[in-house]
Design a protein around this motif. Structure first.
Motif, PDB file in Angstrom:
ATOM      1  N   GLN A   1      50.556  37.259  46.457  1.00  0.00           N
ATOM      2  CA  GLN A   1      49.732  36.869  44.947  1.00  0.00           C
ATOM      3  C   GLN A   1      50.256  37.937  43.973  1.00  0.00           C
ATOM      4  O   GLN A   1      50.271  37.527  42.763  1.00  0.00           O
TER       5      GLN A   1
ATOM      6  N   ASP B   1      49.925  35.865  40.451  1.00  0.00           N
ATOM      7  CA  ASP B   1      48.465  35.790  39.868  1.00  0.00           C
ATOM      8  C   ASP B   1      48.011  37.368  40.053  1.00  0.00           C
ATOM      9  O   ASP B   1      47.231  37.789  40.826  1.00  0.00           O
TER      10      ASP B   1
ATOM     11  N   ARG C   1      44.058  37.420  40.393  1.00  0.00           N
ATOM     12  CA  ARG C   1      43.869  37.151  41.788  1.00  0.00           C
ATOM     13  C   ARG C   1      44.011  38.255  42.872  1.00  0.00           C
ATOM     14  O   ARG C   1      43.159  38.449  43.724  1.00  0.00           O
TER      15      ARG C   1
ATOM     16  N   ARG D   1      40.177  33.054  50.716  1.00  0.00           N
ATOM     17  CA  ARG D   1      39.661  31.801  49.849  1.00  0.00           C
ATOM     18  C   ARG D   1      40.582  32.123  48.552  1.00  0.00           C
ATOM     19  O   ARG D   1      41.088  31.429  47.918  1.00  0.00           O
ATOM     20  N   THR D   2      40.700  33.283  48.194  1.00  0.00           N
ATOM     21  CA  THR D   2      41.356  33.821  47.009  1.00  0.00           C
ATOM     22  C   THR D   2      42.773  33.441  47.116  1.00  0.00           C
ATOM     23  O   THR D   2      43.605  32.981  46.115  1.00  0.00           O
ATOM     24  N   ARG D   3      43.317  33.573  48.334  1.00  0.00           N
ATOM     25  CA  ARG D   3      44.889  33.308  48.579  1.00  0.00           C
ATOM     26  C   ARG D   3      45.130  31.712  48.732  1.00  0.00           C
ATOM     27  O   ARG D   3      45.934  31.252  47.740  1.00  0.00           O
TER      28      ARG D   3
ATOM     29  N   GLY E   1      42.886  29.303  47.937  1.00  0.00           N
ATOM     30  CA  GLY E   1      42.126  28.503  46.938  1.00  0.00           C
ATOM     31  C   GLY E   1      41.551  27.274  47.751  1.00  0.00           C
ATOM     32  O   GLY E   1      40.949  27.198  48.744  1.00  0.00           O
ATOM     33  N   SER E   2      41.306  26.037  46.988  1.00  0.00           N
ATOM     34  CA  SER E   2      40.955  24.801  47.391  1.00  0.00           C
ATOM     35  C   SER E   2      41.517  24.225  48.518  1.00  0.00           C
ATOM     36  O   SER E   2      40.741  23.279  49.277  1.00  0.00           O
ATOM     37  N   SER E   3      42.707  24.653  49.083  1.00  0.00           N
ATOM     38  CA  SER E   3      43.212  24.147  50.193  1.00  0.00           C
ATOM     39  C   SER E   3      42.591  24.605  51.633  1.00  0.00           C
ATOM     40  O   SER E   3      42.884  24.128  52.526  1.00  0.00           O
TER      41      SER E   3
END
Length: 217
Positions: free
Chosen positions: A20, A24, A27, A68-70, A72-74
């Motif tokens: 990341q 980002d 993040r 989850r930060t890495r 995300g929604s996937s």
């Protein structure tokens, strides 16, 4: 074995963060903060071999925040924990290697893991932990240990040392796709362990008092 596991998950967590850094920064900064909290938590009780399940789930939550930060929604992680299991004793950092293994192997190739379900139940004698994913599965179930890196191999050895033959750790393909890791250990209450330890301490003090009275008589 526990000392070997801590730098292992630290390096793997740093690998998640490094992905990341150039995409980002905010993040990545959040992930570093979560990792700091996880490291502080694991250093609070370095000599503790077992912890209550509720505490173990707190540690897992810190690792999941990083994942989850890495991703995300996937990546969707669901926990199905029987409330009366929360006081059960489990080896410290027993859940993180199972979840990390599912993520690490499930994120390779085209068929990526999108969902991980952690289920924990108990009966009168045993605690049953399963971590199931919907990833690509094992290539060859006859050689399931091919999927075991340092984290799982370390977990297997720790279970053997703590419980001898009274435990189970298996990896298997799921009928609906993906892999399920299963751990079964003896069910013991954290409060009962503290009560036993306090009783032993009181008995030791009582014996010492009797020895001192006998010596002075």
């Amino acid at each position: 074995l526990k000392a070997q596991l801590q730098p292992h998950f630290l390096l793997n967590s740093l690998n998640l963060i490094s992905g990341q850094l150039y995409e980002d920064v905010e993040r990545a900064d959040s992930m570093i903060s979560d990792l700091g909290g996880l490291l502080r938590a694991t250093l609070e009780s370095p000599g503790q071999l077992e912890v209550p399940l509720a505490r173990e789930l707190e540690l897992l939550g810190l690792y999941l925040d990083i994942a989850r930060t890495r991703f995300g929604s996937s990546l969707d992680v669901e926990q199905r924990v029987e409330p009366k299991s929360l006081d059960a004793l489990v080896p410290s950092l027993i859940l993180q290697p199972l979840v990390e293994n599912a993520i690490r192997h499930g994120m390779n190739g085209r068929h990526r893991v999108r969902r991980i379900v952690i289920a924990i139940n108990r009966d009168a004698y045993h605690l049953l932990i399963t971590v199931a994913d919907d990833g690509p599965g094992l290539i060859d179930t006859a050689t399931a240990r091919q999927r075991e890196g340092i984290g799982l191999a370390n977990t297997r050895r720790r279970l053997e040392q703590l419980y001898g033959s009274d435990h189970r750790l298996t990896l298997a393909n799921r009928a609906e796709g993906g892999v399920v890791a299963t751990i079964e250990v003896p069910f013991r209450l954290a409060g009962a362990q503290r009560l036993f330890a306090n009783r032993e301490t009181l008995l030791d003090h009582s014996h010492a008092d009797r020895r001192r009275r006998a010596a002075s008589a």
